[in-house]
Design a protein around this motif. Structure first.
Motif, PDB file in Angstrom:
ATOM      1  N   SER A   9      -5.717 -15.362   0.386  1.00  0.00           N
ATOM      2  CA  SER A   9      -5.540 -13.812   0.439  1.00  0.00           C
ATOM      3  C   SER A   9      -5.937 -13.199   1.458  1.00  0.00           C
ATOM      4  CB  SER A   9      -6.181 -13.089  -0.655  1.00  0.00           C
ATOM      5  OG  SER A   9      -6.112 -11.690  -0.735  1.00  0.00           O
ATOM      6  N   ALA A  10      -5.411 -11.941   2.084  1.00  0.00           N
ATOM      7  CA  ALA A  10      -6.012 -11.469   3.374  1.00  0.00           C
ATOM      8  C   ALA A  10      -7.144 -10.571   3.004  1.00  0.00           C
ATOM      9  CB  ALA A  10      -4.770 -10.418   3.862  1.00  0.00           C
ATOM     10  N   CYS A  56     -11.869 -12.767  -0.044  1.00  0.00           N
ATOM     11  CA  CYS A  56     -10.736 -13.432  -0.003  1.00  0.00           C
ATOM     12  C   CYS A  56     -10.689 -14.490  -1.121  1.00  0.00           C
ATOM     13  CB  CYS A  56     -10.608 -14.311   1.445  1.00  0.00           C
ATOM     14  SG  CYS A  56     -10.399 -12.808   2.791  1.00  0.00           S
ATOM     15  N   ARG A  75      -2.541  -2.494  -0.046  1.00  0.00           N
ATOM     16  CA  ARG A  75      -4.056  -2.785   0.062  1.00  0.00           C
ATOM     17  C   ARG A  75      -4.896  -1.624   0.608  1.00  0.00           C
ATOM     18  NH1 ARG A  75      -5.089  -8.934  -0.180  1.00  0.00           N
ATOM     19  NH2 ARG A  75      -3.072  -9.824  -0.958  1.00  0.00           N
ATOM     20  N   GLU A  77       5.334  -8.405  -0.337  1.00  0.00           N
ATOM     21  CA  GLU A  77       3.857  -7.705  -0.141  1.00  0.00           C
ATOM     22  C   GLU A  77       4.268  -6.750   1.184  1.00  0.00           C
ATOM     23  OE1 GLU A  77      -0.662  -8.186  -0.053  1.00  0.00           O
ATOM     24  OE2 GLU A  77       0.562  -9.900   0.788  1.00  0.00           O
ATOM     25  N   GLU A  78       3.739  -5.742   1.134  1.00  0.00           N
ATOM     26  CA  GLU A  78       3.551  -4.805   2.251  1.00  0.00           C
ATOM     27  C   GLU A  78       1.920  -4.576   2.185  1.00  0.00           C
ATOM     28  OE1 GLU A  78       6.012  -1.235   3.008  1.00  0.00           O
ATOM     29  OE2 GLU A  78       6.965  -1.818   1.319  1.00  0.00           O
ATOM     30  N   ARG A  79       1.423  -5.101   3.088  1.00  0.00           N
ATOM     31  CA  ARG A  79      -0.324  -4.877   3.020  1.00  0.00           C
ATOM     32  C   ARG A  79      -0.704  -3.606   3.211  1.00  0.00           C
ATOM     33  NH1 ARG A  79      -1.793 -10.501   6.052  1.00  0.00           N
ATOM     34  NH2 ARG A  79      -0.987 -11.887   4.428  1.00  0.00           N
ATOM     35  N   ASN A  80      -0.201  -2.867   4.442  1.00  0.00           N
ATOM     36  CA  ASN A  80      -0.916  -1.729   4.574  1.00  0.00           C
ATOM     37  C   ASN A  80      -0.535  -0.803   3.548  1.00  0.00           C
ATOM     38  OD1 ASN A  80      -2.001  -2.592   7.142  1.00  0.00           O
ATOM     39  ND2 ASN A  80      -0.479  -2.221   8.287  1.00  0.00           N
ATOM     40  N   ASP A 140      -9.020  -7.195   0.708  1.00  0.00           N
ATOM     41  CA  ASP A 140      -9.112  -5.730   0.966  1.00  0.00           C
ATOM     42  C   ASP A 140      -9.140  -5.209   2.198  1.00  0.00           C
ATOM     43  OD1 ASP A 140      -7.989  -4.614  -1.512  1.00  0.00           O
ATOM     44  OD2 ASP A 140     -10.183  -4.045  -2.081  1.00  0.00           O
ATOM     45  N   CYS A 141      -8.337  -4.281   2.912  1.00  0.00           N
ATOM     46  CA  CYS A 141      -8.725  -3.959   3.961  1.00  0.00           C
ATOM     47  C   CYS A 141      -9.959  -3.003   3.887  1.00  0.00           C
ATOM     48  CB  CYS A 141      -7.604  -3.155   4.677  1.00  0.00           C
ATOM     49  SG  CYS A 141      -7.032  -1.539   4.208  1.00  0.00           S
ATOM     50  N   TYR A 175      -4.092  -3.564   8.475  1.00  0.00           N
ATOM     51  CA  TYR A 175      -3.805  -4.922   8.988  1.00  0.00           C
ATOM     52  C   TYR A 175      -2.847  -5.050  10.218  1.00  0.00           C
ATOM     53  CZ  TYR A 175      -5.552  -6.646   4.530  1.00  0.00           C
ATOM     54  OH  TYR A 175      -6.269  -6.905   3.635  1.00  0.00           O
ATOM     55  N   GLU A 218       3.560  -9.319   5.485  1.00  0.00           N
ATOM     56  CA  GLU A 218       3.112 -10.727   5.655  1.00  0.00           C
ATOM     57  C   GLU A 218       4.078 -11.638   6.293  1.00  0.00           C
ATOM     58  OE1 GLU A 218       2.498 -14.433   2.260  1.00  0.00           O
ATOM     59  OE2 GLU A 218       3.230 -12.313   1.784  1.00  0.00           O
TER      60      GLU A 218
END
Length: 179
Positions: free
Chosen positions: A134-135, A80, A95, A89-92, A137-138, A144, A149
Motif C-alpha cells: 500500500s502507498a 503501509c 486518500r 484507485e485515485e490516490r489523491n 495515507d498521505c 501523491y 496508480e
C-alpha cells in the motif's frame, strides 16, 4: 374483601386522576384550526439564564505559552500494509481528499474510462490473488506524485509480458466482435 376493595379504590384513584389530567392536557392541544393564532410572545424574561457564559468568560482570555517546551503538533505516520491490487484507485482523491473542484466528476470519469481500457493489462500483471504494498495515507497537506496508480511491473516474473499479451488479446477480441 372490604379491605381489598378499599385498597384497589385507593390505587385506582391516583391512576385515574393522572389519566384524567393527561386527557385534559391532550384536549387542550386538540383545537380546531380556526382557533389557533400566532401572537408575539413577551421574550424579555422567557429565556433561562446563561450560567455557562458566566463560568467560561474568564477562561477565554487565557493563552498557554511555553518558553522551554515546544507545543506538540499532530504528526501523522502513514502505515503501509499489503492488500489486493486496487485497479481503479485515485490516490489523491480518495486518500488525501484532493479533488479538482467542479471538475472532479469529469476527471474521475476520465480516469475510470482510462483504467477500464488498460484493465486487462492490470489484471494480468497484478492478479487479484497477489498482494501489493500500500502507498499508505498521505500526510496532511500533501499529494501523491502520480494522480492514479501506475502500471506496476516486476521484471522477475515476466508480468509485463503477461499484461501486454492480455491487453493484445482483449483488443483483438474486441476488434473481431466489431468487424
Amino acid at each position: 374483601t372490604d379491605q381489598t376493595s378499599v385498597s384497589d379504590a385507593a390505587q385506582t384513584g391516583p391512576q385515574q386522576r393522572a389519566a384524567e389530567r393527561l386527557q385534559s392536557r391532550f384536549a387542550a392541544l386538540e383545537k380546531p384550526i380556526r382557533e389557533i393564532r400566532v401572537v408575539q410572545a413577551d421574550v424579555a424574561g422567557s429565556f433561562p439564564e446563561n450560567h455557562a457564559a458566566e463560568l467560561l468568560a474568564p477562561m477565554a482570555a487565557h493563552v498557554i505559552e511555553s518558553d522551554w517546551h515546544e507545543i506538540p503538533t499532530y504528526d501523522r505516520y502513514p502505515v503501509c500494509f499489503f492488500h489486493q491490487p486496487l485497479h481503479f484507485e485515485e490516490r489523491n482523491l480518495e486518500r488525501c481528499g484532493n479533488g479538482h473542484g467542479y471538475l472532479t466528476n469529469a476527471v474521475s470519469t476520465f480516469w475510470f474510462l482510462s483504467n477500464t481500457a488498460v484493465w486487462p493489462y492490470r489484471m494480468a500483471s497484478e492478479p487479484h490473488c497477489q498482494c501489493v504494498n500500500s502507498a499508505g495515507d498521505c500526510k496532511t497537506c500533501q499529494r501523491y506524485a502520480l494522480p492514479i496508480e501506475p502500471l506496476h511491473t516486476d521484471p522477475t516474473r515476466h508480468e509485463l509480458a503477461k499484461g501486454v499479451l492480455a491487453e493484445a488479446a482483449v483488443i483483438a477480441g474486441f476488434t473481431f466482435l466489431v468487424l
